[in-house]
Design an enzyme around this catalytic site. Sequence first.
Site, PDB file in Angstrom:
ATOM      1  N   ALA A 165      18.601  55.478  10.184  1.00  0.00           N
ATOM      2  CA  ALA A 165      19.996  54.987  10.840  1.00  0.00           C
ATOM      3  C   ALA A 165      21.255  55.133   9.994  1.00  0.00           C
ATOM      4  O   ALA A 165      22.077  56.016   9.986  1.00  0.00           O
ATOM      5  CB  ALA A 165      20.021  53.828  11.804  1.00  0.00           C
ATOM      6  N   GLN A 200       6.591  57.814   7.454  1.00  0.00           N
ATOM      7  CA  GLN A 200       7.546  57.337   6.557  1.00  0.00           C
ATOM      8  C   GLN A 200       7.219  55.792   5.890  1.00  0.00           C
ATOM      9  O   GLN A 200       7.885  55.837   4.834  1.00  0.00           O
ATOM     10  CB  GLN A 200       8.913  56.796   7.410  1.00  0.00           C
ATOM     11  CG  GLN A 200       9.818  58.022   7.942  1.00  0.00           C
ATOM     12  CD  GLN A 200       9.231  58.301   9.489  1.00  0.00           C
ATOM     13  OE1 GLN A 200       7.965  57.912   9.947  1.00  0.00           O
ATOM     14  NE2 GLN A 200      10.183  58.937  10.241  1.00  0.00           N
ATOM     15  N   ASP A 258      17.047  51.310  15.121  1.00  0.00           N
ATOM     16  CA  ASP A 258      17.918  52.430  15.138  1.00  0.00           C
ATOM     17  C   ASP A 258      19.154  52.414  16.121  1.00  0.00           C
ATOM     18  O   ASP A 258      20.260  53.021  16.096  1.00  0.00           O
ATOM     19  CB  ASP A 258      17.463  53.830  15.664  1.00  0.00           C
ATOM     20  CG  ASP A 258      16.264  54.398  14.278  1.00  0.00           C
ATOM     21  OD1 ASP A 258      15.475  53.534  14.073  1.00  0.00           O
ATOM     22  OD2 ASP A 258      16.880  55.123  13.882  1.00  0.00           O
ATOM     23  N   ASN A 301      13.727  51.128  17.549  1.00  0.00           N
ATOM     24  CA  ASN A 301      13.110  51.699  16.177  1.00  0.00           C
ATOM     25  C   ASN A 301      11.900  52.448  16.302  1.00  0.00           C
ATOM     26  O   ASN A 301      11.632  52.763  17.176  1.00  0.00           O
ATOM     27  CB  ASN A 301      12.825  50.203  15.378  1.00  0.00           C
ATOM     28  CG  ASN A 301      12.732  50.422  13.853  1.00  0.00           C
ATOM     29  OD1 ASN A 301      13.613  51.015  13.422  1.00  0.00           O
ATOM     30  ND2 ASN A 301      11.924  49.941  13.203  1.00  0.00           N
ATOM     31  N   LYS A 302      11.308  52.802  15.037  1.00  0.00           N
ATOM     32  CA  LYS A 302      10.450  53.755  14.976  1.00  0.00           C
ATOM     33  C   LYS A 302       9.114  53.185  15.973  1.00  0.00           C
ATOM     34  O   LYS A 302       8.985  52.154  15.885  1.00  0.00           O
ATOM     35  CB  LYS A 302      10.016  53.843  13.446  1.00  0.00           C
ATOM     36  CG  LYS A 302       8.845  54.735  13.057  1.00  0.00           C
ATOM     37  CD  LYS A 302       9.256  56.188  13.691  1.00  0.00           C
ATOM     38  CE  LYS A 302      10.398  56.805  13.119  1.00  0.00           C
ATOM     39  NZ  LYS A 302      10.805  57.980  13.743  1.00  0.00           N
TER      40      LYS A 302
HETATM   41  O1  MRU Z   1      12.904  59.106  12.337  1.00  0.00           O
HETATM   42  P1  MRU Z   1      13.549  58.223  11.380  1.00  0.00           P
HETATM   43  O2  MRU Z   1      12.781  58.355   9.773  1.00  0.00           O
HETATM   44  O3  MRU Z   1      15.018  58.475  11.043  1.00  0.00           O
HETATM   45  O4  MRU Z   1      13.453  56.747  11.812  1.00  0.00           O
HETATM   46  C1  MRU Z   1      14.065  55.555  10.889  1.00  0.00           C
HETATM   47  C2  MRU Z   1      13.622  54.232  11.637  1.00  0.00           C
HETATM   48  O5  MRU Z   1      12.939  54.144  12.538  1.00  0.00           O
HETATM   49  C3  MRU Z   1      14.225  53.177  10.730  1.00  0.00           C
HETATM   50  O6  MRU Z   1      13.317  51.863  10.858  1.00  0.00           O
HETATM   51  C4  MRU Z   1      15.637  52.872  10.896  1.00  0.00           C
HETATM   52  O7  MRU Z   1      16.628  53.909  11.093  1.00  0.00           O
HETATM   53  C5  MRU Z   1      16.280  51.508  10.362  1.00  0.00           C
HETATM   54  S1  MRU Z   1      16.695  52.347   8.795  1.00  0.00           S
HETATM   55  C6  MRU Z   1      17.428  50.916   7.953  1.00  0.00           C
END
Ligand code: MRU
Length: 345
Positions: free
Chosen positions: A47, A195, A236, A246-247
Amino acid sequence: MIRTILWVDDAIVLIDQKALPGKVHYLTLTDWRDVIKAIKDLTIRGAPAIGVAVAMGIALGTLHLPEASVTGFRKSFEGLCRAFAKARPTARNLFWAIERMQRCFAEALPAGIAATKKALVEEAITIGEEDIKINRRIGLNGKAFIRDGDNILTHCNAGALATAGYGTALGVIRAAREEGKSTHVFVDETRPVLQGARLTCWELLEDRIPTTLITDSMAGFLMAQGKVDLVIVGADRIAANGDTANKIGTYSLAVLAKAHGISFYVAAPLSTIDRSIKDGSGIPIEERHVNEVTHLQGVRTAPEKVAVYNPAFDVTPHRYITAIITEKGVARKPFSRSIRGLFEV
Ligand code: MRU
């Protein structure tokens, strides 16, 4: 320190996260359309990093706009903002960055088009630099939650790579280590895009932080074995009541943590909090391409005709969250009140 994204000589230089951990290389983008593509295809993700990329992408696009008329310039600028708004739906930071660039535009325009272009570039660079400072403050505010010798579980990547640098959840771990605490991190691989395995493991090993990779489905067993002292993740988008997107997989972890009496922390900047959304049911959840689920690194792992559902994020209800760590302080239950308080200081 790993720098994820930088403005260099009127171009955007960013680390190619799709190539990690195999190859560490930086891309130079000179066309704003390539920035949108990089956000969509996860070349840059996370994010806060998306927020910085959007700000820099808008500055880049504006730089190349014709200067013939103010009306045309304003129209094209708003068109750029609309294009970036469609890149990804869930991360609040994306929309926060657009709003900040729109404010900068409105304030600078009376001084002329050339001055506005300059102001937007400066604003985008500032957003990137501020992000690192904010992450360091999140680290300072959160490091007390980590005790010497703790085993920490994290999900996805909320590290330097998900921000301009240093990280949110991983920033808290870094701050605890800078204070001399020893820590060990269990990293969920984070299906479907990995990730955790590809990015979090890579950056923790770069920093020589003891790290163990597990598959997502192993987390509950580790908790039952007493191997996890706390969980810390990023976010997010956080609703006004503390519900946190979040993810995908974060929600299961939070429920598991609660069942085992383990603290569950969210670390995020205020720019991730969306007070216009009263609870998690209002957070838009991105659905991504089915190939992310049917294939692993380009190799098909599921039958051709199977139906697939691929939400990229889930929502953790606030009751499972012990505390939300921000640059302005730590929000605790009742979150509606404590989150409001963060914006008043
Ligand atoms: O799909 P992504 O890789 O953009 O998802 C990212 C996440 O879910 C992270 O945990 C979130 O953005 C926090 S980043 C500090």
